[in-house]
Design a protein around this motif. Sequence first.
Motif, PDB file in Angstrom:
ATOM      1  N   LEU A 144     -97.938  20.803  28.025  1.00 55.00           N
ATOM      2  CA  LEU A 144     -99.097  20.609  27.159  1.00 55.00           C
ATOM      3  C   LEU A 144     -99.400  21.859  26.344  1.00 55.00           C
ATOM      4  CD1 LEU A 144    -101.513  18.676  29.560  1.00 55.00           C
ATOM      5  CD2 LEU A 144    -100.292  17.742  27.591  1.00 55.00           C
ATOM      6  N   ALA A 145     -99.302  23.023  26.961  1.00 52.17           N
ATOM      7  CA  ALA A 145     -99.592  24.268  26.247  1.00 52.17           C
ATOM      8  C   ALA A 145     -98.571  24.526  25.147  1.00 52.17           C
ATOM      9  CB  ALA A 145     -99.626  25.436  27.235  1.00 52.17           C
ATOM     10  N   LEU A 146     -97.294  24.285  25.421  1.00 45.07           N
ATOM     11  CA  LEU A 146     -96.264  24.509  24.409  1.00 45.07           C
ATOM     12  C   LEU A 146     -96.395  23.535  23.246  1.00 45.07           C
ATOM     13  CD1 LEU A 146     -93.155  25.166  26.686  1.00 45.07           C
ATOM     14  CD2 LEU A 146     -94.448  26.845  25.369  1.00 45.07           C
ATOM     15  N   GLU A 147     -96.714  22.302  23.524  1.00 44.47           N
ATOM     16  CA  GLU A 147     -96.867  21.318  22.452  1.00 44.47           C
ATOM     17  C   GLU A 147     -98.043  21.648  21.550  1.00 44.47           C
ATOM     18  OE1 GLU A 147     -97.130  17.581  24.377  1.00 44.47           O
ATOM     19  OE2 GLU A 147     -94.955  17.407  24.734  1.00 44.47           O
ATOM     20  N   ARG A 148     -99.074  22.256  22.097  1.00 46.16           N
ATOM     21  CA  ARG A 148    -100.226  22.623  21.274  1.00 46.16           C
ATOM     22  C   ARG A 148     -99.948  23.869  20.432  1.00 46.16           C
ATOM     23  NH1 ARG A 148    -105.242  20.864  21.859  1.00 46.16           N
ATOM     24  NH2 ARG A 148    -106.086  22.909  21.394  1.00 46.16           N
ATOM     25  N   MET A 149     -99.113  24.773  20.919  1.00 46.65           N
ATOM     26  CA  MET A 149     -98.846  26.006  20.187  1.00 46.65           C
ATOM     27  C   MET A 149     -97.946  25.785  18.980  1.00 46.65           C
ATOM     28  SD  MET A 149     -98.494  29.058  22.983  1.00 46.65           S
ATOM     29  CE  MET A 149     -97.346  28.206  24.054  1.00 46.65           C
ATOM     30  N   PRO A 182    -105.659  16.391  16.663  1.00 44.55           N
ATOM     31  CA  PRO A 182    -104.297  15.824  16.697  1.00 44.55           C
ATOM     32  C   PRO A 182    -103.513  16.220  17.941  1.00 44.55           C
ATOM     33  CG  PRO A 182    -104.407  17.662  15.175  1.00 44.55           C
ATOM     34  CD  PRO A 182    -105.808  17.411  15.637  1.00 44.55           C
ATOM     35  N   TYR A 183    -103.963  17.234  18.662  1.00 45.36           N
ATOM     36  CA  TYR A 183    -103.297  17.669  19.891  1.00 45.36           C
ATOM     37  C   TYR A 183    -104.306  17.638  21.032  1.00 45.36           C
ATOM     38  CZ  TYR A 183    -100.211  19.428  16.260  1.00 45.36           C
ATOM     39  OH  TYR A 183     -99.412  19.539  15.150  1.00 45.36           O
ATOM     40  N   PRO A 184    -104.681  16.460  21.496  1.00 42.35           N
ATOM     41  CA  PRO A 184    -105.730  16.376  22.517  1.00 42.35           C
ATOM     42  C   PRO A 184    -105.249  16.883  23.867  1.00 42.35           C
ATOM     43  CG  PRO A 184    -104.780  14.221  22.132  1.00 42.35           C
ATOM     44  CD  PRO A 184    -104.149  15.137  21.128  1.00 42.35           C
ATOM     45  N   ILE A 185    -106.188  17.401  24.627  1.00 41.11           N
ATOM     46  CA  ILE A 185    -105.944  17.847  25.993  1.00 41.11           C
ATOM     47  C   ILE A 185    -106.701  16.917  26.926  1.00 41.11           C
ATOM     48  CG2 ILE A 185    -106.162  19.744  27.637  1.00 41.11           C
ATOM     49  CD1 ILE A 185    -106.092  21.673  25.391  1.00 41.11           C
ATOM     50  N   PRO A 186    -106.083  16.395  27.952  1.00 38.13           N
ATOM     51  CA  PRO A 186    -106.826  15.554  28.891  1.00 38.13           C
ATOM     52  C   PRO A 186    -107.916  16.361  29.584  1.00 38.13           C
ATOM     53  CG  PRO A 186    -104.640  16.071  29.748  1.00 38.13           C
ATOM     54  CD  PRO A 186    -104.657  16.532  28.332  1.00 38.13           C
ATOM     55  N   PHE A 187    -109.026  15.685  29.853  1.00 39.26           N
ATOM     56  CA  PHE A 187    -110.149  16.391  30.478  1.00 39.26           C
ATOM     57  C   PHE A 187    -109.775  16.873  31.869  1.00 39.26           C
ATOM     58  CE2 PHE A 187    -114.136  16.680  32.822  1.00 39.26           C
ATOM     59  CZ  PHE A 187    -114.898  17.442  31.952  1.00 39.26           C
TER      60      PHE A 187
END
Length: 262
Positions: free
Chosen positions: A64-69, A47-52
Amino acid sequence: MYALLSGVVPDFEMYHIVLNIFGERSIVMRKLKRMNYWFPKFRNANPYPIPFFLPNDPTEKARLALERMCPDVRKEVTVFQTEDISEALDKTWIASLICPDQRKLISEHVSDKPLYVDGEYSVHLREEFLKYFILRDEPQELLDSGPTPAPEPYYELDCRPDWDLFFKVENPKEYAPLPTLHEQEDGNILAICITGTSSQDSLRSWLSCLARTNPRIAQVPIHFRIRSIQMDTEIITEEQAARENEASGFISTKKYDDVLIH
């Protein structure tokens, strides 16, 4: 190219290798086909993908890091520039995350109890290493509901039913409200940030930015509990590894691949 992007999904070259060694109806081929079927589904189920390929902008990496945490869907990530703050000494950027529940916790915080800025903590975004800080308060005491009362029997000693128990009106009970996602046993997490320099001056600028929309922060004493992360890993180049192998007597893998395989 598909195997490179996925990391673990076998490609056509791996398929032909397994086909020539084990055959079409082998257990290994069946395992390879199942991996090709299921692994792409698992890859897209995050649900929290990271672009390659990560963006080059450090503020976007911090976002991106804050949204995943933070799993709260109402989270708000804001990027500040310390150049807009007159008393800031460190000219850098600040990525801050806060949620409506955290704003409510800040507004309800009493003024005689301090808040703490803890860090630095580490988070990895693929190969990128980022440092983040947390604004939290002191741990709260857990509410105790008291001893559990013994259940009342539904039947009397002579095994005749007690109809009063079936038609008795239950008294309403008061329950403690469920804690929010940000209320933890070691303290309430009130905000998270990532700064460009991870300095204490940038954290003061972060608190100044938070105080614009949360005036309660300016009325509460804040203590800094900052510690630095020391990386124990050491980056070794190929030339350095080759010199160490020659000094220790090991065979280089580039020159004697056939010897190592056989």
